[in-house]
Each structure stands twice: as structure tokens, then as C-alpha cells.
Design a protein around this motif. Structure first.
Motif, PDB file in Angstrom:
ATOM      1  N   ILE A   3      31.154 -13.472 -31.375  1.00 25.38           N
ATOM      2  CA  ILE A   3      30.180 -13.187 -30.326  1.00 25.38           C
ATOM      3  C   ILE A   3      29.788 -14.459 -29.575  1.00 25.38           C
ATOM      4  CG2 ILE A   3      27.831 -12.370 -29.871  1.00 25.38           C
ATOM      5  CD1 ILE A   3      29.768 -10.122 -30.571  1.00 25.38           C
ATOM      6  N   VAL A   4      29.476 -15.532 -30.319  1.00 27.97           N
ATOM      7  CA  VAL A   4      29.051 -16.763 -29.653  1.00 27.97           C
ATOM      8  C   VAL A   4      30.220 -17.402 -28.899  1.00 27.97           C
ATOM      9  CG1 VAL A   4      29.479 -18.478 -31.488  1.00 27.97           C
ATOM     10  CG2 VAL A   4      27.540 -18.765 -29.935  1.00 27.97           C
ATOM     11  N   LEU A   5      31.456 -17.193 -29.365  1.00 25.62           N
ATOM     12  CA  LEU A   5      32.620 -17.681 -28.629  1.00 25.62           C
ATOM     13  C   LEU A   5      32.746 -16.950 -27.296  1.00 25.62           C
ATOM     14  CD1 LEU A   5      35.163 -19.446 -28.553  1.00 25.62           C
ATOM     15  CD2 LEU A   5      36.389 -17.573 -29.704  1.00 25.62           C
ATOM     16  N   MET A   6      32.449 -15.664 -27.294  1.00 26.24           N
ATOM     17  CA  MET A   6      32.479 -14.895 -26.045  1.00 26.24           C
ATOM     18  C   MET A   6      31.375 -15.349 -25.102  1.00 26.24           C
ATOM     19  SD  MET A   6      34.255 -12.361 -24.671  1.00 26.24           S
ATOM     20  CE  MET A   6      34.171 -13.018 -23.021  1.00 26.24           C
ATOM     21  N   LEU A   7      30.196 -15.635 -25.639  1.00 23.22           N
ATOM     22  CA  LEU A   7      29.107 -16.154 -24.811  1.00 23.22           C
ATOM     23  C   LEU A   7      29.475 -17.497 -24.199  1.00 23.22           C
ATOM     24  CD1 LEU A   7      25.901 -15.374 -26.950  1.00 23.22           C
ATOM     25  CD2 LEU A   7      26.921 -14.020 -25.111  1.00 23.22           C
ATOM     26  N   ALA A  46      32.515 -18.566 -23.488  1.00 22.55           N
ATOM     27  CA  ALA A  46      33.511 -18.347 -22.438  1.00 22.55           C
ATOM     28  C   ALA A  46      32.867 -17.796 -21.172  1.00 22.55           C
ATOM     29  CB  ALA A  46      34.591 -17.395 -22.941  1.00 22.55           C
ATOM     30  N   ALA A  47      31.996 -16.799 -21.324  1.00 21.73           N
ATOM     31  CA  ALA A  47      31.350 -16.202 -20.151  1.00 21.73           C
ATOM     32  C   ALA A  47      30.476 -17.224 -19.430  1.00 21.73           C
ATOM     33  CB  ALA A  47      30.513 -14.989 -20.579  1.00 21.73           C
ATOM     34  N   SER A  48      29.734 -18.034 -20.183  1.00 24.40           N
ATOM     35  CA  SER A  48      28.862 -19.038 -19.574  1.00 24.40           C
ATOM     36  C   SER A  48      29.683 -20.129 -18.888  1.00 24.40           C
ATOM     37  CB  SER A  48      27.957 -19.658 -20.639  1.00 24.40           C
ATOM     38  OG  SER A  48      27.192 -18.666 -21.293  1.00 24.40           O
ATOM     39  N   ALA A  49      30.816 -20.498 -19.493  1.00 24.11           N
ATOM     40  CA  ALA A  49      31.676 -21.515 -18.886  1.00 24.11           C
ATOM     41  C   ALA A  49      32.216 -21.032 -17.547  1.00 24.11           C
ATOM     42  CB  ALA A  49      32.824 -21.867 -19.829  1.00 24.11           C
ATOM     43  N   PHE A  50      32.585 -19.754 -17.462  1.00 26.69           N
ATOM     44  CA  PHE A  50      33.065 -19.208 -16.194  1.00 26.69           C
ATOM     45  C   PHE A  50      31.939 -19.135 -15.167  1.00 26.69           C
ATOM     46  CE2 PHE A  50      36.850 -18.241 -18.439  1.00 26.69           C
ATOM     47  CZ  PHE A  50      37.828 -17.995 -17.488  1.00 26.69           C
ATOM     48  N   SER A  51      30.726 -18.835 -15.635  1.00 26.18           N
ATOM     49  CA  SER A  51      29.582 -18.819 -14.732  1.00 26.18           C
ATOM     50  C   SER A  51      29.352 -20.202 -14.137  1.00 26.18           C
ATOM     51  CB  SER A  51      28.328 -18.359 -15.489  1.00 26.18           C
ATOM     52  OG  SER A  51      27.171 -18.503 -14.703  1.00 26.18           O
ATOM     53  N   TYR A  52      29.384 -21.219 -14.988  1.00 26.11           N
ATOM     54  CA  TYR A  52      29.221 -22.583 -14.489  1.00 26.11           C
ATOM     55  C   TYR A  52      30.444 -23.043 -13.702  1.00 26.11           C
ATOM     56  CZ  TYR A  52      24.765 -23.801 -16.559  1.00 26.11           C
ATOM     57  OH  TYR A  52      23.420 -23.872 -16.843  1.00 26.11           O
ATOM     58  N   GLY A  53      31.613 -22.523 -14.046  1.00 21.45           N
ATOM     59  CA  GLY A  53      32.806 -22.851 -13.274  1.00 21.45           C
ATOM     60  C   GLY A  53      32.671 -22.433 -11.828  1.00 21.45           C
ATOM     61  N   ASP A  54      31.998 -21.314 -11.600  1.00 22.06           N
ATOM     62  CA  ASP A  54      31.741 -20.855 -10.239  1.00 22.06           C
ATOM     63  C   ASP A  54      30.866 -21.858  -9.482  1.00 22.06           C
ATOM     64  OD1 ASP A  54      31.710 -18.442  -8.279  1.00 22.06           O
ATOM     65  OD2 ASP A  54      29.595 -18.951  -8.504  1.00 22.06           O
ATOM     66  N   ALA A 106      23.341 -23.991 -28.915  1.00 25.20           N
ATOM     67  CA  ALA A 106      23.960 -25.219 -28.433  1.00 25.20           C
ATOM     68  C   ALA A 106      25.398 -24.973 -28.005  1.00 25.20           C
ATOM     69  CB  ALA A 106      23.919 -26.289 -29.518  1.00 25.20           C
ATOM     70  N   ILE A 107      26.096 -24.070 -28.699  1.00 25.33           N
ATOM     71  CA  ILE A 107      27.488 -23.778 -28.341  1.00 25.33           C
ATOM     72  C   ILE A 107      27.560 -23.130 -26.968  1.00 25.33           C
ATOM     73  CG2 ILE A 107      29.459 -22.309 -28.907  1.00 25.33           C
ATOM     74  CD1 ILE A 107      28.846 -22.876 -31.869  1.00 25.33           C
ATOM     75  N   PHE A 108      26.761 -22.081 -26.720  1.00 26.28           N
ATOM     76  CA  PHE A 108      26.866 -21.469 -25.390  1.00 26.28           C
ATOM     77  C   PHE A 108      26.269 -22.376 -24.325  1.00 26.28           C
ATOM     78  CE2 PHE A 108      22.689 -19.192 -26.289  1.00 26.28           C
ATOM     79  CZ  PHE A 108      21.991 -19.624 -25.173  1.00 26.28           C
ATOM     80  N   ASN A 109      25.270 -23.192 -24.679  1.00 28.78           N
ATOM     81  CA  ASN A 109      24.679 -24.100 -23.699  1.00 28.78           C
ATOM     82  C   ASN A 109      25.642 -25.228 -23.337  1.00 28.78           C
ATOM     83  OD1 ASN A 109      22.291 -24.501 -22.117  1.00 28.78           O
ATOM     84  ND2 ASN A 109      21.853 -26.313 -23.341  1.00 28.78           N
TER      85      ASN A 109
END
Length: 445
Positions: A10-14, A16-24, A142-145
Motif C-alpha cells: 500500500i505505501v509503495l503505491m502511495l 508511486a502515485a505521489s511521485a507522479f503527482s510531483y512529476g507533473d 516519510a516514504i510517501f513524502n
């Protein structure tokens, strides 16, 4: 039975999703040099374009928190991914308009993208509060952040290369297509704790015994009933009336100022103040960001270890925040050297410190009232991301007026010191807030 480890997926998915959000968001900063040239933008106008995302992102935080509490994290977050991916594609096509029109269209699309992405971090905080016991939340958050730094590590070189060989429009098309792929995986991976097809009862028990709020999304995809999870002014007033929460909100605004410097003006700083090519900017921007990723994860791990060692929750959360902000202050040394390698070293230290001290979402998971996790996360992110409006504009104004980034770095360092003030004398003891909302008229007490 041996507990499963579904919460790590679950936290790995968070992440990835957050990284794509910041990638935008990174795409616009990397493409900023090319866009300012094509659209004839000065530093202040480019600052306004950088800020466009945050105007709607901030405005959407409270509605997003209410929607998350009402309809569940999986559904609201998933729709968010689809919407921001579509808008990224449209930004690329906007580049075909004449310069004056293109600026307006891109600004409006960035506004919409900010609104579309507003559920991301309140959703992350809500999912972590549900899926992780208290002693693991620091690491999980910290991982998703850390995704905000990893987004620069991953996307800055790619965007720099794409912008160099094709153009800035292709950067947004690339992100849009990848976003739809991400949305597919989101629907397969994310579920409520008790409804996940891969979890066993031992892991559920471990989460619940450690303080995980496993029941907040029992009716996945359906509206949750009851007044406690409604977005009301009464709930907002009660949150804003709590001194500890106000200190946390203020601290997040200061820390997010550093985030938005690195996400917007940092690549432009390397290009204009340090005279690097667009390809070199993409590569060099990734180096401090990698330090930020490492610092972000280590900050959460250090905080959880302090907690395991018997220190109070207050000490375990505050120490990494204060230490990280003190380390971030080292970036002021860039004003006193012309050496590119020394500049990158100082910025790497500062980025590491910023990541190490970015425990705001962990603190929110620790302190939010149980019935207002989404709304409190939205309010926290709203106030924090006011920095996404002020930082690009203030720095743009400073650079336009002075012709130098020196004053901009002073501004960023001053906010890092203000974050320490917010967390030490204002926040006080860190603990779960117990707010009891009034019953609607006619309902039995």
C-alpha cells in the motif's frame, strides 16, 4: 498465522502515485526555461505561471478532505489521477496557441490540475492512518513524502532530455500517458484494510492493536453516513481553535516553502544563476533531490526508532524536524561562492535536511481527531500549500527587482528557521486531539 505484509504494498503505491503527482509539477519547472523563451515571459510572469497550480490546489484541500471522509480514499484518489493525467495532455496541446493565449490557457489548465490533485496528500495521510500502527507511521509517511524528492530524481533528467530533443510540450504528453497507466494499477492495489483480498486476520490485528484506524473505509466506494465526517464550519473552527494544530499548520507552511523553491525555481536558478544547460540542469537537479529522498526516509525511520527506544511521541517527532531545518539553512552558503560543485554540495545538504525534517504528515496522522482525519489533513495541506502560491511569486519578484537569486535564498532560509519556532514554542506536546462535534438538532445525545 504469520501476518501478511500488505501494508508495505500500500505505501509503495502511495509513493508511486505521489511521485507522479510531483512529476507533473516538476515538468513545468524543467520546461520553465523553454516556456519562458517561447512565450516571452519575464521572471515575475514565470513565477505566476509556477503558482497557478497552487491557487486551486489550496482551494481544493477542504472539499477534498470532505470527499475523502465521505466517499473513501480509493474512489476519490483514483478519479484524481485520471483527471490530472488528462490535464497534463492538454497542457502540451496548449503550446500550439499564440504566446499570449497560450500563457492564459496553460495557467487555467494548471489551476484545474491543482484542484484535481488536491486529494493526493490528504488521501495519503488518511490511508496511512488506516493501514499503519502508530509506531510505523513515521516511516510510512516519510516514504510517501519522499516522493517529492524522488520525482526530481526520476523526472528531472527525463524531462530535461525530452525538452532538449523534442520540446517542452512532449514532456506533458509523456506524463499524461503514464498517468493513465498509474490509474489502472491504483484500482488493483488499493482497498480498505478489512476488504483487501490479500490481507489476513493477523495483519489486521497487528494494525488495530498498534492504533491503526482500520474502520474508516468499511463501506468502500459508498457515502459514509453520520455528521461526524461532514465538512462543516463548526469542524473547521474547532480545528483552528487548537493551538497544537495551528502550530503544526504554520510549521508545514514554512517547510513547504522550501519544497516549492526546489520544485519551481531551483532548475531556473541552476540555469540562470549558475549557467547550466537544460540537459545539465536535469541531471544536476536530480543530485540534491536524491539526497532529499534519502533524508526523507531516514527522518521517518529515525523518528520511529526514537519512539521504539522509549522516547515520548513529542520528542521523537520534533527532534528530526528541528535538526532537518537547521541543516537546510546551509543553502545560504551558495550566496558566497562561485564554485558549481560547492553550490551543489550545499544544496544537497539543504535538500537532505529538508527531507529529514518533513514529518508533517506523520504528525497529522498522530494528532488528527478520528472522525476528521480527511478534513484535518485537507486543512493542514491547505495552509501548508499557501506556500505554493507565495513562494514562486515572492521569488519571482525578488529576482525581477534585484536581478539576482541571493535575496531569494535568504527568504527560503528564513522560513526554515520559522518552522523551528512553530514546532518548539507553539506546538507543545504532540498528542491525538479529541474533538466532539455537536449533534444535529433533533438527534438524541
Amino acid at each position: 498465522m504469520k501476518p501478511t505484509r500488505v501494508r508495505y504494498l500500500i505505501v509503495l503505491m502511495l509513493f508511486a502515485a505521489s511521485a507522479f503527482s510531483y512529476g507533473d509539477r516538476v515538468a513545468l519547472s524543467i520546461a520553465g526555461v523553454s516556456i519562458s523563451r517561447d512565450l516571452h515571459l519575464n521572471a515575475l510572469k514565470l513565477g505566476y505561471l509556477f503558482s497557478g497550480f497552487s491557487w486551486a490546489y489550496v482551494a481544493g484541500q477542504l472539499p477534498a478532505g470532505g470527499l475523502l471522509d465521505r466517499y473513501g480514499s480509493k474512489r476519490v484518489y483514483g478519479i484524481s489521477i485520471v483527471c490530472w493525467s488528462l490535464l497534463a495532455l492538454l497542457v502540451g496541446f496548449a503550446g500550439y496557441f499564440p504566446a499570449a493565449i497560450a500563457f492564459t490557457v496553460i495557467f487555467l489548465l494548471r489551476l484545474l490540475s491543482g484542484f484535481a490533485q488536491s486529494p493526493v496528500f490528504p488521501g495519503n495521510g488518511r490511508i496511512v492512518a488506516s493501514w499503519f500502527p502508530a509506531a510505523e507511521r513515521g516511516t510510512a509517511s516519510a516514504i510517501f513524502n519522499a516522493s517529492q524528492y524522488f520525482a526530481l530524481v526520476l523526472f528531472a533528467p527525463i524531462m530535461g532530455w525530452i525538452a532538449h530533443i523534442s520540446g517542452w510540450k512532449e514532456c506533458f504528453w509523456f506524463l499524461g500517458v503514464l498517468g493513465f497507466v498509474l490509474a489502472f494499477f491504483w484500482t488493483k492495489v488499493i482497498h480498505g484494510v478489512k476488504s483487501h483480498p490479500r490481507i489476513n486476520q493477523s495483519e489486521i490485528d497487528h494494525i488495530e492493536q498498534g492504533g491503526g484506524l482500520t474502520n474508516i473505509d468499511l463501506k468502500e466506494g459508498a457515502a459514509q453516513k453520520g455528521p461526524a465526517n461532514q465538512l462543516t464550519w463548526s469542524a473547521i473552527r474547532m480545528l483552528l481553535g487548537n493551538r497544537m494544530l495551528v502550530g503544526i499548520y504554520l510549521g508545514q507552511y514554512c517547510i513547504t516553502t522550501l519544497t516549492w523553491f526546489f520544485l519551481t525555481w531551483f532548475p531556473v536558478y541552476l540555469s540562470q544563476a549558475r549557467h547550466m544547460s537544460i540537459v545539465k540542469v536535469g541531471i544536476m537537479a536530480a543530485l540534491p533531490a536524491l539526497c532529499g529522498s534519502v533524508g526523507g526516509i531516514l527522518g521517518g525511520v529515525a523518528s520511529d526508532r526514537l519512539l521504539h527506544a522509549g522516547h515520548s511521541l513529542t520528542f521523537a517527532r520534533k527532534l528530526p524536524i528541528v535538526a532537518g531545518m537547521l541543516l537546510a539553512v546551509t543553502m545560504i552558503g551558495c550566496n558566497y561562492t562561485n564554485s558549481q560543485w560547492l553550490v551543489m554540495l550545499l544544496l544537497s545538504f539543504a535538500f537532505f535536511g529538508k527531507g529529514f525534517g518533513a514529518l508533517g504528515w506523520t504528525v497529522i496522522a498522530d494528532t488528527s481527531p478520528k472522525t476528521l482525519i480527511g478534513i484535518n489533513g485537507g486543512l493542514f495541506n491547505l495552509i501548508g500549500n499557501l506556500a505554493g502560491i507565495t513562494t514562486p511569486i515572492v521569488i519571482g519578484y525578488i529576482v525581477k527587482q534585484t536581478g539576482s537569486f541571493n535575496g531569494a535564498l535568504v527568504f527560503v532560509v528564513a522560513t526554515a528557521l520559522m518552522a523551528i519556532v512553530a514546532y518548539l514554542p507553539i506546538v507543545g506536546e504532540i498528542k491525538r486531539v479529541d474533538l466532539r462535534l455537536p449533534k444535529p438538532e433533533g438527534e438524541a445525545a
